[in-house]
Scaffold this active site. Structure first.
Site, PDB file in Angstrom:
ATOM      1  CG  HIS A   1      55.299  20.037  41.088  1.00 37.56           C
ATOM      2  ND1 HIS A   1      55.007  21.377  40.972  1.00 37.56           N
ATOM      3  CD2 HIS A   1      54.285  19.488  41.794  1.00 37.56           C
ATOM      4  CE1 HIS A   1      53.864  21.627  41.602  1.00 37.56           C
ATOM      5  NE2 HIS A   1      53.411  20.495  42.103  1.00 37.56           N
TER       6      HIS A   1
ATOM      7  CG  HIS B   1      61.653  13.282  41.576  1.00 33.11           C
ATOM      8  ND1 HIS B   1      61.491  12.622  42.776  1.00 33.11           N
ATOM      9  CD2 HIS B   1      62.305  14.429  41.882  1.00 33.11           C
ATOM     10  CE1 HIS B   1      62.002  13.355  43.747  1.00 33.11           C
ATOM     11  NE2 HIS B   1      62.510  14.458  43.244  1.00 33.11           N
TER      12      HIS B   1
ATOM     13  CG  HIS C   1      65.057  18.296  40.984  1.00 34.26           C
ATOM     14  ND1 HIS C   1      64.003  19.087  41.392  1.00 34.26           N
ATOM     15  CD2 HIS C   1      65.009  17.174  41.745  1.00 34.26           C
ATOM     16  CE1 HIS C   1      63.347  18.467  42.371  1.00 34.26           C
ATOM     17  NE2 HIS C   1      63.932  17.301  42.606  1.00 34.26           N
TER      18      HIS C   1
ATOM     19  CG  HIS D   1      66.239  14.197  44.108  1.00 33.57           C
ATOM     20  ND1 HIS D   1      65.587  15.394  44.297  1.00 33.57           N
ATOM     21  CD2 HIS D   1      67.564  14.454  44.187  1.00 33.57           C
ATOM     22  CE1 HIS D   1      66.495  16.342  44.487  1.00 33.57           C
ATOM     23  NE2 HIS D   1      67.695  15.806  44.416  1.00 33.57           N
TER      24      HIS D   1
ATOM     25  CB  THR E   1      64.294  19.991  47.246  1.00 31.54           C
ATOM     26  OG1 THR E   1      63.797  19.116  46.228  1.00 31.54           O
ATOM     27  CG2 THR E   1      65.591  19.445  47.806  1.00 31.54           C
ATOM     28  CB  THR E   2      58.912  19.670  46.467  1.00 35.08           C
ATOM     29  OG1 THR E   2      58.815  18.339  46.973  1.00 35.08           O
ATOM     30  CG2 THR E   2      59.764  19.671  45.209  1.00 35.08           C
TER      31      THR E   2
HETATM   32 ZN    ZN Z   1      63.582  15.949  44.051  1.00 37.29          ZN
END
Ligand code: ZN
Length: 257
Positions: free
Chosen positions: A94, A119, A121, A138, A205-206
């Site tokens: 992801h 991580h 995005h 993030h 957000t996941t």
């Molecule tokens: Zn994130």
């Protein structure tokens, strides 16, 4: 979107899940089977992930608009050290995620939140007054009650970032792979100079989209080169961001600096 890429991601998804029909999926393994598009994309997260908050009223990301400037908001109380050990980097399918050993923390409302991982995005998830940056980082912090404070750093195209060079020296990394790093890394090098920020209450957000998250989004973006963004983009799912979520009356605060 490029039809070939969509097809490829669907194929990867189908192959990845081929041994687990929907009935056979172990409940403890649910988190693996979500994605950023198609059958297991964001619109289906709440169905796929039985016990989630993905349909909740306090979801993230959001568009940071109509905020309230507050003189009471102070600089974030960061306790980052150049000696903290970056343990590993993982490609979890992801995102690309760097995990820390214990050391760095921040104090939020007298509570200690330890930095666990950061991580990426691509492009950004939060919008700042409607603007979407090419990359959002993030920094995930957690306290003993398992609540989160996530610091968000936007990145824009500009000059090469030295700290990114070190991080990317451990790439590429294949889906499902983890590489040990075990060397000190000063995360404060990846923060913008101006520490002004927006703050609001939201969610991960996941999946499972848990709603115990205080979001702190820096206003100023850092600079990274196009090549540095491209390398991360190449290793992560295409557009690994969730669309903006409704505010539902939440107040967004902004520092006066
Ligand atoms: Zn994130």
């Amino acid at each position: 979107m490029n039809r070939f890429l969509v097809l490829t991601s669907v194929l990867v998804l189908v192959l990845g899940c081929k041994n687990q029909s929907k009935e056979e999926v172990d409940t403890s393994d649910k988190s693996v089977h979500w994605s950023y598009d198609g059958e297991t994309g964001p619109e289906r997260w709440s169905e796929l992930e039985g016990e989630t908050h993905c349909n909740g009223n306090f979801q993230s990301p959001i568009n940071l608009v109509n905020y309230k400037v507050s003189e009471d908001l102070e600089p974030i109380d960061l306790h980052y050290s150049e000696k903290t050990i970056l343990h590993d980097v993982a490609n979890n399918g992801h995102s690309i995620q760097y995990d820390f050993e214990e050391g760095d923390f921040l104090i939020h409302e007298t509570d200690t939140f330890h930095l666990k991982q950061f991580h990426f995005h691509e492009p950004a998830e939060h919008l700042i007054e409607g603007v979407r940056y090419p990359l959002e980082i993030h920094l995930v912090h957690q306290n003993e009650s398992k609540e989160f404070v996530v610091l968000s750093v936007m990145a824009k195209e500009g000059k090469n970032s030295k700290p990114f060079e070190l991080l990317e020296s451990y790439l590429p990394i294949q889906k499902g792979e983890t590489k040990l790093i075990q060397r000190p890394f000063d995360i404060s090098q990846n923060l913008p100079q101006n520490k002004g920020y927006f703050s609001y209450n939201g969610s991960l957000t996941t999946p499972p989209c848990s709603e115990e998250v205080t979001w702190i989004v820096f206003k100023q973006a850092i600079e990274v080169s196009l090549e540095q963004v491209e390398l991360l983009k190449y290793l992560m799912p295409i557009n690994n961001y969730r669309e903006e979520q409704p505010h539902h009356g939440r107040v967004i605060y902004s520092t006066s600096f």
